[in-house]
Design an enzyme around this catalytic site. Structure first.
Site, PDB file in Angstrom:
ATOM      1  N   GLU A  98       0.894  -1.214  -0.053  1.00 33.81           N
ATOM      2  CA  GLU A  98       0.022   0.140   0.136  1.00 33.81           C
ATOM      3  C   GLU A  98       0.928   1.289  -0.162  1.00 33.81           C
ATOM      4  O   GLU A  98       0.445   2.261  -0.675  1.00 33.81           O
ATOM      5  CB  GLU A  98      -0.937  -0.059   1.303  1.00 33.81           C
ATOM      6  CG  GLU A  98      -1.825   1.161   1.434  1.00 33.81           C
ATOM      7  CD  GLU A  98      -2.813   1.168   0.039  1.00 33.81           C
ATOM      8  OE1 GLU A  98      -3.097   0.248  -0.532  1.00 33.81           O
ATOM      9  OE2 GLU A  98      -3.802   2.360   0.204  1.00 33.81           O
ATOM     10  N   ASP A  99       2.010   1.258   0.702  1.00 35.56           N
ATOM     11  CA  ASP A  99       2.597   2.570   0.914  1.00 35.56           C
ATOM     12  C   ASP A  99       3.830   2.654   0.290  1.00 35.56           C
ATOM     13  O   ASP A  99       4.646   3.670   0.263  1.00 35.56           O
ATOM     14  CB  ASP A  99       3.006   2.491   2.571  1.00 35.56           C
ATOM     15  CG  ASP A  99       1.863   2.739   3.344  1.00 35.56           C
ATOM     16  OD1 ASP A  99       0.574   3.022   2.653  1.00 35.56           O
ATOM     17  OD2 ASP A  99       1.718   2.722   4.621  1.00 35.56           O
TER      18      ASP A  99
END
Ligand code: MN
Length: 738
Positions: free
Chosen positions: A76-77
């Site tokens: 996600e990051d």
């Protein structure tokens, strides 16, 4: 920050066969992926996944879970991808990390209504692997531990979500230790005032009872030692949040809680549990109704223990849990204590022999959730009351639409967009063509079939439950109806002129406007169409000497209109939104109630009113209006023998409604300076308005105040009542109706 070697050592301390290389590669990969990213605390971002992994090593989880924890924020990051993780760490870990990524995206949905949905999706996402859920809980725990670094406005939401979703989930998975810590942290952040009040009172209790806790511990231990039972006896004060919850659930004050502290006896084997029980019950009198044997009949989440309450030393009630050390470990750490890992082999496959009862339980609930029909039942048992009356549906593109229970595809269509609603001709629910009046269920995927030719049908008003849909339908049909009436009006008036032998023209109509008090020709035509204005009067306005020949014309417009199906009148169950008399300005001041069938004014009962969440009825007073009472109001008995005046009504509340509703409470407090100010500011801090305060009874010691307040809903009201009850100077708090 945890060093690479530390992580490996932690895992090896309980699993000598741990894959050291795998753990090392994960550490390095996460470190590179997160690079220079920072947390809100200013720490390197990597510290977070490592702490999450550390929490899971305390639960002795398998390598794959630990590695997934280290990698849980990478997809996600960072630039990391699923396929890269698959390649480097294998598909099993790839799937776990992807599951966590999905859950993380759900956290971004911040709407209040979305929380239960998060929860549901959360469970669905772990349907094939419970380890995702374990990492998620550890992730939440670490985020809660570091919550003070987060912006204050975000804090409350995260804390509430923790209280409502994650802590109960940990509890259901039998992880009491995790649950307690989540609740402690979240209660502090979500309701700092309440937490501080209860903590302070617990501290006072500890000061005054501390000695007796020790005394009871000792006395119990001695009794058992005499009989050669090896037991570890401990007493403890309960956690503030569990006390708060009990006060809220039972509507009682702090003083009335009999079991603020509890005792526990840990023994070596199940036999000893019953021997301890025998000793305790022979020595002290049992408090009836409190005995539970969860060893003989374990809870669904595999919780085993004996619970009993006795009148113990010094006539004090002693709440006692008796269990073995192993049972205790399971109670504290739940499915994690069963360790999906066995014999040094990486587990996690659906290998039945390795599944603990808890794991099976989780599977069962997830399966139940997947079988559409029972999902609501499931949600009823697991999620919070807050969401009881809602359904969560999806657009074909996966957008989440939250609707009140009972909503239909028409509500859904208008929730997506007014245009979608206005053009709707049909619906597909989960791919099947379904009627527009179908009731939607949790998890339904709804596709709206549209046609440019369509306009909303007035009868739809009876098929919808959302205000947005109803307003849009009314707006659209009002327009259509007006056009229709104008058409009727034009025909009627043209025919009338013809019969009267007078020339008909727009000019004639314009000339009649002032005399008939109509602003424009369109309104005049519509009024004629509705039968409100005689066509004959229009002629008279132009030709003063005109003598009317026929009288029946008056009704012609209305009759014509009535013959059109669905155009006229409000059907039973349709709703009208009324202005609240005396409330200031704008549309926001409508009483959101369904079931009103006439144009009478509506108001709330004068004594105490009603708030959303109350069951309500309307009482009709002919010539005056409709009064809304909560069902518990004693004033209703006056109408018992007049069933005709009772009206079935219910709330029609939008999620984001911000109106306040009237409620009355009675507060009996110590008659001392500052009490009134404290009560007032406490109510104010919760966001409620005080409308009026009156003193009912006053003695030397106590005084009773009757306070009219305005609140959002019943939950808000109950929070206020519980907050007040938690104060030492307050003796009694009650809601008053009538
Ligand atoms: Mn995280």
């Amino acid at each position: 920050m945890m060093r690479q070697m530390e992580l490996v050592e932690r895992v090896r301390s309980y699993n000598p066969h741990a894959d050291e290389d795998l753990l090392n590669r994960a550490y390095v990969y996460a470190m590179r992926a997160h690079g220079t990213q920072k947390r809100a605390s200013g720490d390197p971002y990597l510290s977070h996944p490592l702490e999450v992994a550390a929490i899971l090593t305390d639960l002795h989880l398998d390598d794959a879970t630990i590695v997934a924890a280290v990698l849980h924020d990478t997809i996600e990051d960072t630039a990391a991808t699923r396929s890269e993780i698959d390649q480097l760490f294998g598909k099993e870990i790839g799937a776990l990390v992807e599951g966590l990524t999905k859950l993380k995206r759900l956290d971004l949905v911040t709407r209040k209504a979305a929380q239960a949905e998060n929860f549901r999706k959360l469970l669905l996402a772990v349907a094939d692997d419970v380890r995702v859920l374990l990492v998620k809980l550890a992730d939440r725990l670490h985020n809660m531990r570091t919550l003070h670094f987060v912006a204050p406005e975000k804090r409350a939401r995260i804390a509430e979500e923790t209280l409502e979703i994650y802590a109960p989930l940990a509890g259901r998975m039998g992880m009491q230790g995790m649950r307690d810590e989540l609740e402690d942290l979240a209660f502090k952040a979500a309701m700092p005032e309440a937490n501080a009040t209860i903590a302070e009172r617990l501290e006072n209790l500890r000061a005054s009872y501390g000695a007796s806790i020790e005394k009871i511990e000792k006395e119990l231990a001695q009794e058992l030692a005499v009989r050669n039972i090896n037991a570890q006896v401990t007493g403890r004060l309960k956690h503030p949040y569990s006390i708060w919850r009990k006060m809220e659930r039972k509507s009682i004050g702090f003083e009335q809680l009999s079991d603020v502290y509890g005792f526990r006896a840990l023994v070596n084997n199940p036999d000893d549990c019953y021997r301890v029980l025998g000793v305790v019950h022979l020595k002290w009198a049992i408090v009836p109704g409190r005995f539970k044997d969860y060893i003989s009949a374990p809870k669904q989440n595999d919780y085993r223990s004996i619970h009993t309450t006795v009148v113990g030393p010094g006539r004090k009630r002693v709440e006692l849990q008796i269990r073995t050390h192993e049972m205790h470990e399971i109670a504290e750490n739940g499915i994690a204590a069963h360790v999906l890992y066995k014999d040094g082999r990486v587990g996690g496959d659906a290998n039945l022999s390795q599944e603990s009862r808890a794991y099976q339980w989780l599977r069962r609930t997830i399966e139940m959730l997947n079988q559409g029909d029972t999902s609501e039942e499931f949600l009823e048992h697991t999620k919070l009351e807050l969401f009881h009356d809602q359904v969560f549906c999806f657009t074909p593109k996966g957008r989440l639409i939250a609707l009140p229970r009972g909503a239909t595809p028409i509500d859904f269509a208008y929730a997506v967009h007014t245009d979608v609603g206005n053009k709707a001709v049909g619906a597909k629910i989960n791919g099947r063509v379904s009627p527009l009046f179908s009731k939607l269920h949790n998890g339904d995927e709804v596709e709206i079939v549209r046609s440019e030719m369509q306009t909303p049908i007035a009868a739809w008003e009876n098929l919808v439950v959302t205000g947005k849909a109803r307003a849009a339908i009314r707006r659209a049909t009002r327009e259509a109806r007006r056009t229709q009436f104008m058409g009727f009006g034009r025909q009627i008036v043209a025919r009338a002129f013809e019969r009267a032998g007078k020339p008909y023209s727009e000019e004639n109509l314009k000339a009649a406007l002032p005399r008939l008090a109509q602003p424009n020709v369109e309104d005049l035509l519509a009024a004629i169409g509705r039968g409100e204005i005689y066509a004959g009067d229009v002629i008279k306005a132009n030709y003063a000497d005109y003598q009317e020949e026929r009288k029946e014309e008056r009704k012609a417009g209305a009759v014509a209109a009535l013959s059109e199906p669905g155009w006229f009148g409000l059907k039973k169950g349709a709703s009208v939104v009324f202005k609240v008399p005396g409330q200031n300005s704008s549309d926001a001041a409508a009483i959101p109630i369904r079931g009103i069938t006439s144009e009478l004014p509506v108001r709330f009962a004068p004594n105490g009113g009603a708030v959303p969440g109350d069951r309500i009825v309307g009482i009709v007073t002919p010539g005056e209006g409709i009064t809304i009472y909560p069902i518990q109001s004693p004033d209703l008995t006056a109408f018992d023998d007049q069933p005709d005046r009772w009206l079935d009504v219910r709330w029609d509340i939008e999620n984001d409604q911000k109106n306040l509703f009237p409620a009355r409470i009675s507060v009996t407090a110590l008659n001392e300076p500052g009490t009134l100010g404290m009560v007032a500011s406490l109510i104010g801090e919760t966001g409620a308005n005080i409308e009026n305060i009156a003193f009912a009874n006053q003695s030397a010691d106590f005084r009773e105040m009757i306070i009219d307040i305005a609140v959002w809903d019943i939950k808000h009201l109950s929070t206020i009542l519980t907050q007040l009850r938690s104060r030492a100077v307050i003796n009694k708090v009650e809601r008053v109706n009538g």
